[in-house]
Design a protein around this motif. Structure first.
Motif, PDB file in Angstrom:
ATOM      1  N   VAL A 177       0.978  -1.293  -0.100  1.00 30.59           N
ATOM      2  CA  VAL A 177      -0.185  -0.145  -0.090  1.00 30.59           C
ATOM      3  C   VAL A 177       0.949   1.431   0.093  1.00 30.59           C
ATOM      4  O   VAL A 177       1.718   1.368   1.056  1.00 30.59           O
ATOM      5  CB  VAL A 177      -0.945   0.164   1.321  1.00 30.59           C
ATOM      6  N   ASN A 178       0.650   1.951  -1.004  1.00 33.93           N
ATOM      7  CA  ASN A 178       1.467   3.267  -1.177  1.00 33.93           C
ATOM      8  C   ASN A 178       0.503   4.389  -1.521  1.00 33.93           C
ATOM      9  O   ASN A 178      -0.491   4.109  -1.801  1.00 33.93           O
ATOM     10  CB  ASN A 178       2.775   3.224  -2.144  1.00 33.93           C
ATOM     11  N   GLN A 179       0.995   5.629  -1.714  1.00 33.41           N
ATOM     12  CA  GLN A 179       0.357   6.815  -1.881  1.00 33.41           C
ATOM     13  C   GLN A 179       1.285   7.780  -2.539  1.00 33.41           C
ATOM     14  O   GLN A 179       2.532   7.863  -2.286  1.00 33.41           O
ATOM     15  CB  GLN A 179      -0.108   7.489  -0.663  1.00 33.41           C
ATOM     16  N   ILE A 180       0.733   8.333  -3.550  1.00 32.97           N
ATOM     17  CA  ILE A 180       1.212   9.716  -4.202  1.00 32.97           C
ATOM     18  C   ILE A 180       0.513  10.882  -3.910  1.00 32.97           C
ATOM     19  O   ILE A 180      -0.841  10.979  -3.946  1.00 32.97           O
ATOM     20  CB  ILE A 180       1.334   9.371  -5.502  1.00 32.97           C
ATOM     21  N   ASN A 181       1.126  12.261  -3.566  1.00 35.06           N
ATOM     22  CA  ASN A 181       0.427  13.218  -3.130  1.00 35.06           C
ATOM     23  C   ASN A 181       0.671  14.276  -4.478  1.00 35.06           C
ATOM     24  O   ASN A 181       1.505  15.050  -4.439  1.00 35.06           O
ATOM     25  CB  ASN A 181       0.770  14.046  -2.016  1.00 35.06           C
ATOM     26  N   PRO A 182      -0.099  14.435  -5.498  1.00 31.62           N
ATOM     27  CA  PRO A 182      -0.259  15.297  -6.570  1.00 31.62           C
ATOM     28  C   PRO A 182      -0.199  16.554  -6.156  1.00 31.62           C
ATOM     29  O   PRO A 182      -0.929  16.870  -5.013  1.00 31.62           O
ATOM     30  CB  PRO A 182      -1.404  14.905  -7.469  1.00 31.62           C
ATOM     31  N   GLY A 183       0.344  17.472  -6.625  1.00 29.13           N
ATOM     32  CA  GLY A 183       0.385  19.057  -6.463  1.00 29.13           C
ATOM     33  C   GLY A 183      -0.772  19.493  -7.317  1.00 29.13           C
ATOM     34  O   GLY A 183      -1.829  18.799  -7.617  1.00 29.13           O
ATOM     35  N   TRP A 184      -0.381  20.589  -7.978  1.00 33.04           N
ATOM     36  CA  TRP A 184      -1.426  21.274  -8.834  1.00 33.04           C
ATOM     37  C   TRP A 184      -1.443  20.770  -9.997  1.00 33.04           C
ATOM     38  O   TRP A 184      -0.503  21.020 -11.011  1.00 33.04           O
ATOM     39  CB  TRP A 184      -1.272  22.666  -8.724  1.00 33.04           C
ATOM     40  N   VAL A 185      -2.629  19.953 -10.757  1.00 36.66           N
ATOM     41  CA  VAL A 185      -2.782  19.254 -11.774  1.00 36.66           C
ATOM     42  C   VAL A 185      -3.633  19.883 -12.719  1.00 36.66           C
ATOM     43  O   VAL A 185      -4.848  20.382 -12.353  1.00 36.66           O
ATOM     44  CB  VAL A 185      -2.991  17.752 -11.593  1.00 36.66           C
ATOM     45  N   LEU A 186      -3.284  20.029 -14.091  1.00 32.51           N
ATOM     46  CA  LEU A 186      -4.363  20.533 -14.895  1.00 32.51           C
ATOM     47  C   LEU A 186      -5.236  19.569 -15.624  1.00 32.51           C
ATOM     48  O   LEU A 186      -4.714  18.788 -16.148  1.00 32.51           O
ATOM     49  CB  LEU A 186      -3.513  21.530 -16.186  1.00 32.51           C
ATOM     50  N   PRO A 213       6.799  26.797 -11.382  1.00 36.20           N
ATOM     51  CA  PRO A 213       8.286  27.055 -11.779  1.00 36.20           C
ATOM     52  C   PRO A 213       8.470  26.662 -13.389  1.00 36.20           C
ATOM     53  O   PRO A 213       9.373  27.538 -13.929  1.00 36.20           O
ATOM     54  CB  PRO A 213       9.028  26.483 -10.923  1.00 36.20           C
ATOM     55  N   ALA A 214       7.792  26.003 -13.644  1.00 38.98           N
ATOM     56  CA  ALA A 214       7.995  25.336 -14.963  1.00 38.98           C
ATOM     57  C   ALA A 214       7.161  26.013 -15.909  1.00 38.98           C
ATOM     58  O   ALA A 214       7.486  25.979 -17.366  1.00 38.98           O
ATOM     59  CB  ALA A 214       7.313  23.728 -15.261  1.00 38.98           C
ATOM     60  N   GLY A 215       6.319  26.987 -15.623  1.00 38.88           N
ATOM     61  CA  GLY A 215       5.626  27.920 -16.258  1.00 38.88           C
ATOM     62  C   GLY A 215       4.266  27.310 -16.937  1.00 38.88           C
ATOM     63  O   GLY A 215       3.414  27.777 -17.627  1.00 38.88           O
ATOM     64  N   ARG A 216       4.077  26.306 -16.320  1.00 38.47           N
ATOM     65  CA  ARG A 216       2.858  25.497 -16.435  1.00 38.47           C
ATOM     66  C   ARG A 216       2.402  24.459 -15.320  1.00 38.47           C
ATOM     67  O   ARG A 216       3.291  24.268 -14.438  1.00 38.47           O
ATOM     68  CB  ARG A 216       2.955  24.545 -17.802  1.00 38.47           C
ATOM     69  N   LEU A 217       1.189  24.027 -15.391  1.00 37.75           N
ATOM     70  CA  LEU A 217       0.793  23.061 -14.206  1.00 37.75           C
ATOM     71  C   LEU A 217       1.227  21.626 -14.718  1.00 37.75           C
ATOM     72  O   LEU A 217       1.682  21.395 -15.953  1.00 37.75           O
ATOM     73  CB  LEU A 217      -0.619  23.064 -13.950  1.00 37.75           C
ATOM     74  N   ILE A 218       1.288  20.607 -13.719  1.00 36.99           N
ATOM     75  CA  ILE A 218       1.392  19.425 -14.072  1.00 36.99           C
ATOM     76  C   ILE A 218       0.439  18.721 -14.746  1.00 36.99           C
ATOM     77  O   ILE A 218      -0.845  19.075 -14.747  1.00 36.99           O
ATOM     78  CB  ILE A 218       1.711  18.340 -12.842  1.00 36.99           C
ATOM     79  N   TYR A 219       0.420  18.023 -15.780  1.00 36.85           N
ATOM     80  CA  TYR A 219      -0.291  17.213 -16.574  1.00 36.85           C
ATOM     81  C   TYR A 219      -0.882  15.816 -16.012  1.00 36.85           C
ATOM     82  O   TYR A 219       0.031  15.209 -15.280  1.00 36.85           O
ATOM     83  CB  TYR A 219       0.028  17.199 -18.038  1.00 36.85           C
TER      84      TYR A 219
END
Length: 265
Positions: A177-186, A213-219
Motif C-alpha cells: 500500500v503506497n500513496q502519491i500526493n499530486p500537486g496542482w494538476v491541470l 516554476p515550469a511555467g505550466r501546471l502538471i499534466y
C-alpha cells in the motif's frame, strides 16, 4: 508491457487524473474497471480503451455496497484483481467557519472512508495476487490551504491510513500500500472550477512562478506515468510510502515576499 494482464480498479476514472491512469494502465497491458459518476464520459473512456480492456461502473463510491460491487465486477469480468487505485475524491472549499457536520462527513465519506472500504472488499483477491494499492492523495495532506479545511483533513487521514496499512498488510498479507500526493494538476475539472472563481478562460496560461516554476501546471498524464511504477512489479517490496509529485518542495519552501499569487485551489 509493465502491467501485462493485471486487473486494476481505478475509482474516479471517467475524468481527469483517474482517466489518464486508466488509459496509461491499458497501454501497459492491464485490464481496468472504470468508475465514476458521469455515465456518458465513462462510456467514452471504455470505448477508447476497448470493451475487451475495460468495464464500467457508474456509482457514488460512498454508497452502501459500492466497493463490493466494484470488486465483484472485476472478478466477474476477468476472474482476478491485482490492484486498486483510490483516486475518486471531492475537492470542495471550506473553512473553520463554514464546515458543518454534514459537509465534512460527506468529504470524509468519499475521500477517506470509501477507499478504506474498497481495500477491505478487495483484500482477499489482492492477497491471492500479492497485489498493490495506490492511494491518490494531495500535497494538501500536509496541512492544506485555509479554504480547503475538510479536504485537507480527508487527505491527511488517507495518508495515515496508507502508512498504517502499508506496514500491516504487507507484513501480514503480502499486499503493498503506497500513496502519491499530486500537486496542482491541470484537469478539465480544475479549469472549470477556477472559472467559477471568476478567473478567465486562459487563467492557467499565465501562472505566477511561485506556483508553477515550469511555467505550466502538471499534466494528468504525467501523474499517470508515475502511477505505473507503483502498480508494476518494478516497485518490488516498497510499501507504506508517501511520495509528493509537485514542482517544488511543499515543506520548508521559501516563498518570495513579493510573489504575484493567485488562489491555488
Amino acid at each position: 508491457m509493465r502491467l501485462k494482464d493485471k486487473v486494476i480498479i481505478v475509482t474516479g476514472s471517467t475524468t481527469g487524473i483517474g482517466r489518464a491512469i486508466a488509459k496509461k494502465a491499458v497501454s501497459e497491458g492491464a485490464k481496468v474497471v472504470v468508475h465514476g459518476l458521469e455515465e456518458d464520459l465513462g462510456a467514452q473512456v471504455v470505448l477508447e480503451l476497448g470493451e475487451e480492456n475495460a468495464v464500467l461502473l457508474i456509482e457514488d463510491i460512498s454508497d452502501d455496497g459500492a466497493p463490493d460491487r466494484l470488486v465483484e465486477l472485476a472478478i466477474r469480468k476477468w476472474g482476478r484483481l491485482d490492484s486498486v487505485v483510490n483516486n475518486a475524491a471531492i475537492v470542495a472549499a471550506s473553512t473553520i467557519t463554514d464546515t458543518d457536520k454534514d459537509f465534512i462527513s460527506r468529504i470524509l465519506g468519499v475521500n477517506t472512508i470509501a477507499p478504506c472500504l474498497l481495500i477491505q472488499a478487495a483484500l482477499p483477491y489482492l492477497i491471492e495476487s500479492r497485489g498493490a494499492v495506490l492511494n491518490i492523495g494531495s500535497i494538501n495532506a500536509w496541512g492544506g490551504e485555509h479554504n480547503l479545511l475538510a479536504y485537507s483533513i480527508s487527505k491527511g487521514a488517507l495518508m495515515t491510513m496508507t502508512r498504517n496499512l502499508g506496514d500491516s498488510l504487507f507484513r501480514e498479507k503480502g499486499v503493498r500500500v503506497n500513496q502519491i500526493n499530486p500537486g496542482w494538476v491541470l484537469t478539465e475539472n480544475e479549469v472549470a472550477r477556477k472559472k467559477t472563481h471568476g478567473l478567465s478562460d486562459d487563467w492557467h496560461e499565465n501562472l505566477p512562478k511561485v506556483y508553477a516554476p515550469a511555467g505550466r501546471l502538471i499534466y494528468a498524464e504525467e501523474i499517470a506515468v508515475a502511477v505505473v511504477y507503483w502498480l508494476s512489479d518494478e516497485s518490488g517490496p516498497i510499501s507504506g510510502q508517501v511520495v509528493d509529485l509537485e514542482q517544488y518542495p511543499m515543506i520548508g519552501r521559501n516563498v518570495p515576499k513579493d510573489a504575484n499569487t493567485i488562489p491555488h485551489k
